[in-house]
Design a protein around this motif. Sequence first.
Motif, PDB file in Angstrom:
ATOM      1  N   HIS B  74     -33.667  -5.647  11.639  1.00 57.49           N
ATOM      2  CA  HIS B  74     -34.357  -4.372  11.813  1.00 57.49           C
ATOM      3  C   HIS B  74     -33.534  -3.235  11.204  1.00 57.49           C
ATOM      4  CE1 HIS B  74     -36.803  -1.198  13.525  1.00 57.49           C
ATOM      5  NE2 HIS B  74     -35.704  -0.654  14.017  1.00 57.49           N
ATOM      6  N   ALA B  75     -32.237  -3.242  11.473  1.00 64.02           N
ATOM      7  CA  ALA B  75     -31.375  -2.162  10.974  1.00 64.02           C
ATOM      8  C   ALA B  75     -31.414  -2.105   9.451  1.00 64.02           C
ATOM      9  CB  ALA B  75     -29.947  -2.365  11.476  1.00 64.02           C
ATOM     10  N   LEU B  76     -31.504  -3.276   8.822  1.00 63.26           N
ATOM     11  CA  LEU B  76     -31.508  -3.311   7.352  1.00 63.26           C
ATOM     12  C   LEU B  76     -32.827  -2.788   6.772  1.00 63.26           C
ATOM     13  CD1 LEU B  76     -29.593  -6.642   6.612  1.00 63.26           C
ATOM     14  CD2 LEU B  76     -28.758  -4.295   6.466  1.00 63.26           C
ATOM     15  N   THR B  77     -33.862  -2.624   7.620  1.00 69.66           N
ATOM     16  CA  THR B  77     -35.093  -2.006   7.126  1.00 69.66           C
ATOM     17  C   THR B  77     -35.005  -0.475   7.170  1.00 69.66           C
ATOM     18  OG1 THR B  77     -36.221  -1.877   9.275  1.00 69.66           O
ATOM     19  CG2 THR B  77     -36.468  -3.939   8.042  1.00 69.66           C
ATOM     20  N   LEU B  78     -33.964   0.039   7.837  1.00 68.66           N
ATOM     21  CA  LEU B  78     -33.795   1.494   7.920  1.00 68.66           C
ATOM     22  C   LEU B  78     -32.971   1.958   6.720  1.00 68.66           C
ATOM     23  CD1 LEU B  78     -32.783   1.561  11.705  1.00 68.66           C
ATOM     24  CD2 LEU B  78     -35.062   1.984  10.771  1.00 68.66           C
ATOM     25  N   PRO B  79     -33.570   2.722   5.802  1.00 72.82           N
ATOM     26  CA  PRO B  79     -32.908   3.031   4.542  1.00 72.82           C
ATOM     27  C   PRO B  79     -31.668   3.921   4.701  1.00 72.82           C
ATOM     28  CG  PRO B  79     -35.028   4.160   4.703  1.00 72.82           C
ATOM     29  CD  PRO B  79     -34.943   3.244   5.869  1.00 72.82           C
ATOM     30  N   ASP B  80     -31.587   4.699   5.784  1.00 73.32           N
ATOM     31  CA  ASP B  80     -30.460   5.635   5.907  1.00 73.32           C
ATOM     32  C   ASP B  80     -29.267   5.043   6.648  1.00 73.32           C
ATOM     33  OD1 ASP B  80     -31.966   5.508   8.219  1.00 73.32           O
ATOM     34  OD2 ASP B  80     -31.435   7.535   8.861  1.00 73.32           O
ATOM     35  N   VAL B  81     -29.304   3.741   6.918  1.00 69.79           N
ATOM     36  CA  VAL B  81     -28.200   3.114   7.660  1.00 69.79           C
ATOM     37  C   VAL B  81     -27.164   2.526   6.705  1.00 69.79           C
ATOM     38  CG1 VAL B  81     -27.587   1.170   9.157  1.00 69.79           C
ATOM     39  CG2 VAL B  81     -29.523   2.624   9.742  1.00 69.79           C
ATOM     40  N   SER B  82     -25.916   2.970   6.832  1.00 70.31           N
ATOM     41  CA  SER B  82     -24.831   2.407   6.018  1.00 70.31           C
ATOM     42  C   SER B  82     -23.937   1.471   6.822  1.00 70.31           C
ATOM     43  CB  SER B  82     -23.940   3.522   5.461  1.00 70.31           C
ATOM     44  OG  SER B  82     -24.699   4.600   5.004  1.00 70.31           O
ATOM     45  N   TYR B  83     -23.812   1.729   8.130  1.00 67.91           N
ATOM     46  CA  TYR B  83     -22.960   0.891   8.968  1.00 67.91           C
ATOM     47  C   TYR B  83     -23.724   0.412  10.191  1.00 67.91           C
ATOM     48  CZ  TYR B  83     -18.917   2.482   6.308  1.00 67.91           C
ATOM     49  OH  TYR B  83     -18.023   2.744   5.305  1.00 67.91           O
ATOM     50  N   LEU B  84     -23.467  -0.848  10.588  1.00 65.92           N
ATOM     51  CA  LEU B  84     -24.035  -1.411  11.806  1.00 65.92           C
ATOM     52  C   LEU B  84     -22.892  -1.625  12.793  1.00 65.92           C
ATOM     53  CD1 LEU B  84     -25.852  -2.293   9.311  1.00 65.92           C
ATOM     54  CD2 LEU B  84     -26.638  -4.158  10.741  1.00 65.92           C
ATOM     55  N   VAL B  85     -23.142  -1.305  14.044  1.00 66.76           N
ATOM     56  CA  VAL B  85     -22.158  -1.554  15.094  1.00 66.76           C
ATOM     57  C   VAL B  85     -22.803  -2.458  16.130  1.00 66.76           C
ATOM     58  CG1 VAL B  85     -20.761  -0.530  16.932  1.00 66.76           C
ATOM     59  CG2 VAL B  85     -21.029   0.676  14.763  1.00 66.76           C
ATOM     60  N   THR B  86     -22.176  -3.606  16.423  1.00 63.12           N
ATOM     61  CA  THR B  86     -22.700  -4.445  17.506  1.00 63.12           C
ATOM     62  C   THR B  86     -21.986  -4.061  18.790  1.00 63.12           C
ATOM     63  OG1 THR B  86     -21.125  -6.264  17.223  1.00 63.12           O
ATOM     64  CG2 THR B  86     -23.127  -6.315  15.873  1.00 63.12           C
ATOM     65  N   PHE B  87     -22.754  -3.938  19.853  1.00 68.18           N
ATOM     66  CA  PHE B  87     -22.252  -3.325  21.093  1.00 68.18           C
ATOM     67  C   PHE B  87     -22.895  -4.038  22.273  1.00 68.18           C
ATOM     68  CE2 PHE B  87     -21.430   0.163  24.028  1.00 68.18           C
ATOM     69  CZ  PHE B  87     -20.325   0.808  23.494  1.00 68.18           C
ATOM     70  N   ASP B  88     -22.095  -4.468  23.249  1.00 69.63           N
ATOM     71  CA  ASP B  88     -22.664  -5.187  24.392  1.00 69.63           C
ATOM     72  C   ASP B  88     -23.341  -4.227  25.373  1.00 69.63           C
ATOM     73  OD1 ASP B  88     -21.845  -7.510  23.319  1.00 69.63           O
ATOM     74  OD2 ASP B  88     -20.241  -7.925  24.763  1.00 69.63           O
ATOM     75  N   ALA B  89     -24.356  -4.728  26.054  1.00 66.83           N
ATOM     76  CA  ALA B  89     -25.163  -3.879  26.933  1.00 66.83           C
ATOM     77  C   ALA B  89     -24.574  -3.743  28.329  1.00 66.83           C
ATOM     78  CB  ALA B  89     -26.578  -4.444  27.045  1.00 66.83           C
ATOM     79  N   ASP B  90     -23.518  -4.503  28.631  1.00 65.65           N
ATOM     80  CA  ASP B  90     -23.058  -4.528  30.026  1.00 65.65           C
ATOM     81  C   ASP B  90     -22.023  -3.455  30.348  1.00 65.65           C
ATOM     82  OD1 ASP B  90     -20.889  -5.463  28.699  1.00 65.65           O
ATOM     83  OD2 ASP B  90     -20.909  -7.478  29.556  1.00 65.65           O
ATOM     84  N   GLY B  91     -21.766  -2.553  29.384  1.00 72.40           N
ATOM     85  CA  GLY B  91     -20.888  -1.424  29.673  1.00 72.40           C
ATOM     86  C   GLY B  91     -19.408  -1.714  29.571  1.00 72.40           C
ATOM     87  N   GLN B  92     -19.031  -2.844  28.955  1.00 74.25           N
ATOM     88  CA  GLN B  92     -17.594  -3.121  28.857  1.00 74.25           C
ATOM     89  C   GLN B  92     -16.954  -2.527  27.611  1.00 74.25           C
ATOM     90  OE1 GLN B  92     -16.522  -7.250  28.664  1.00 74.25           O
ATOM     91  NE2 GLN B  92     -18.260  -7.838  27.412  1.00 74.25           N
ATOM     92  N   HIS B  93     -17.781  -2.097  26.644  1.00 71.99           N
ATOM     93  CA  HIS B  93     -17.210  -1.478  25.446  1.00 71.99           C
ATOM     94  C   HIS B  93     -17.131   0.034  25.605  1.00 71.99           C
ATOM     95  CE1 HIS B  93     -17.210  -5.240  23.516  1.00 71.99           C
ATOM     96  NE2 HIS B  93     -18.503  -5.326  23.285  1.00 71.99           N
ATOM     97  N   GLN B  94     -16.197   0.653  24.854  1.00 66.81           N
ATOM     98  CA  GLN B  94     -16.027   2.100  24.888  1.00 66.81           C
ATOM     99  C   GLN B  94     -16.571   2.686  23.600  1.00 66.81           C
ATOM    100  OE1 GLN B  94     -13.692   3.272  27.386  1.00 66.81           O
ATOM    101  NE2 GLN B  94     -12.287   1.556  27.666  1.00 66.81           N
ATOM    102  N   VAL B  95     -17.336   3.756  23.742  1.00 64.25           N
ATOM    103  CA  VAL B  95     -17.897   4.423  22.578  1.00 64.25           C
ATOM    104  C   VAL B  95     -16.779   4.928  21.661  1.00 64.25           C
ATOM    105  CG1 VAL B  95     -19.342   6.341  21.811  1.00 64.25           C
ATOM    106  CG2 VAL B  95     -19.969   5.055  23.843  1.00 64.25           C
ATOM    107  N   SER B  96     -15.678   5.398  22.274  1.00 65.26           N
ATOM    108  CA  SER B  96     -14.571   5.931  21.468  1.00 65.26           C
ATOM    109  C   SER B  96     -13.972   4.842  20.577  1.00 65.26           C
ATOM    110  CB  SER B  96     -13.496   6.534  22.375  1.00 65.26           C
ATOM    111  OG  SER B  96     -13.047   5.559  23.292  1.00 65.26           O
TER     112      SER B  96
END
Lengths: 120, 223
Positions: B74-96
């Motif tokens: 899906h992300a690759l269909t968005l023309p303005d996207v240069s970087y993809l970030v994979t991020f878990d939904a359970d809140g263990q990753h930090q946005v920073s």
Amino acid sequence: MDPTEQLVIKVLLLVGVGVATVLLTRSSAGARHQAIRRAGLVLFVIVTVAIIIQPSLVSGIARAVGVGRGTDLLLYVLAVAFVWFLAAYYGRMRAMNRQITALTRALALTQAQLRREDSA
Amino acid sequence: MANEDVAVLVPVYNEARVVADVVAELVGRFGHVVCVDDGSTDGSDAAARAAGATVLRHATNLGQGAALQTAIEHALTLPDVSYLVTFDADGQHQVSDAEEMLELARREDLAIVFGSRFLDERTQAGLLKKLVLKTAVWVTNQSTGMRLTDAHNGLRVIRRDAAAGVHLTQNRMAHASEIVLQLGRTGLPWREHPVHLLYTDYSKSKGQSLLNAVNILFELTFR
């Protein structure tokens, strides 16, 4: 027990298990695969019919491959056939899982696309 | 916004309790927040959508690897996207951490940045968990020929050209090794970056168990 005893049946059963294992690790489908399965089915029918008409054949075959009794041979063949079936079934299941994944993904991507066009 | 050209990809499966908070933190700091709801039955999709994410929904549960692949496509269909970030939904990753990794990728012209919890001492993992994860790293390194310190970390930055080389077929847990393998094959420059994982009670209850490691080994061996 001497490992070379009943050598013929051992080799036959091992080959059966080996083929089942190869099928298990290989992707199935394809016309050739299907042809082999159908030929196997025809062979199975012929053998079964022959045995039903002349039951002593089983004992004869059993003695010929070094197994004492016809019932033992049947059990062995049944065991290998079961593993074989499992292998074929497993391959079919994996192919179906791939199809479901592709379908589900296409559906999700299409829905997202449609929503984007609606809001645009 | 500094990361307007970034799509954050969040695979979601029955995370209604936490997914809204995770999404709310991401929205406004990245151009796109894409959740793929992997057939949740607890209303995760509505929660994520209400929090401002684009939500794609799998009609049936397929596994995290499949959800990730859908998100990437899906992300690759968005023309303005240069970087993809994979991020878990359970809140263990930090946005920073994600922002630091993106900055590193831009500054050093890297195509892939893997998060690793073992590059510094911030992350507190139990002995058994460490053993499981280190085993997974070892197996992954054996099969990919790469030298990573942490294989099963859900936080990754993937540039568009590298993401195009990802075609995950491992629907379940083994996708974490598979993605490393496929990204490695692109031959594009990569780096690891230290990240801090928060092991909350919630994430612990869903985390990697020893049984999971057995599953991963099997999936990798009999693919």
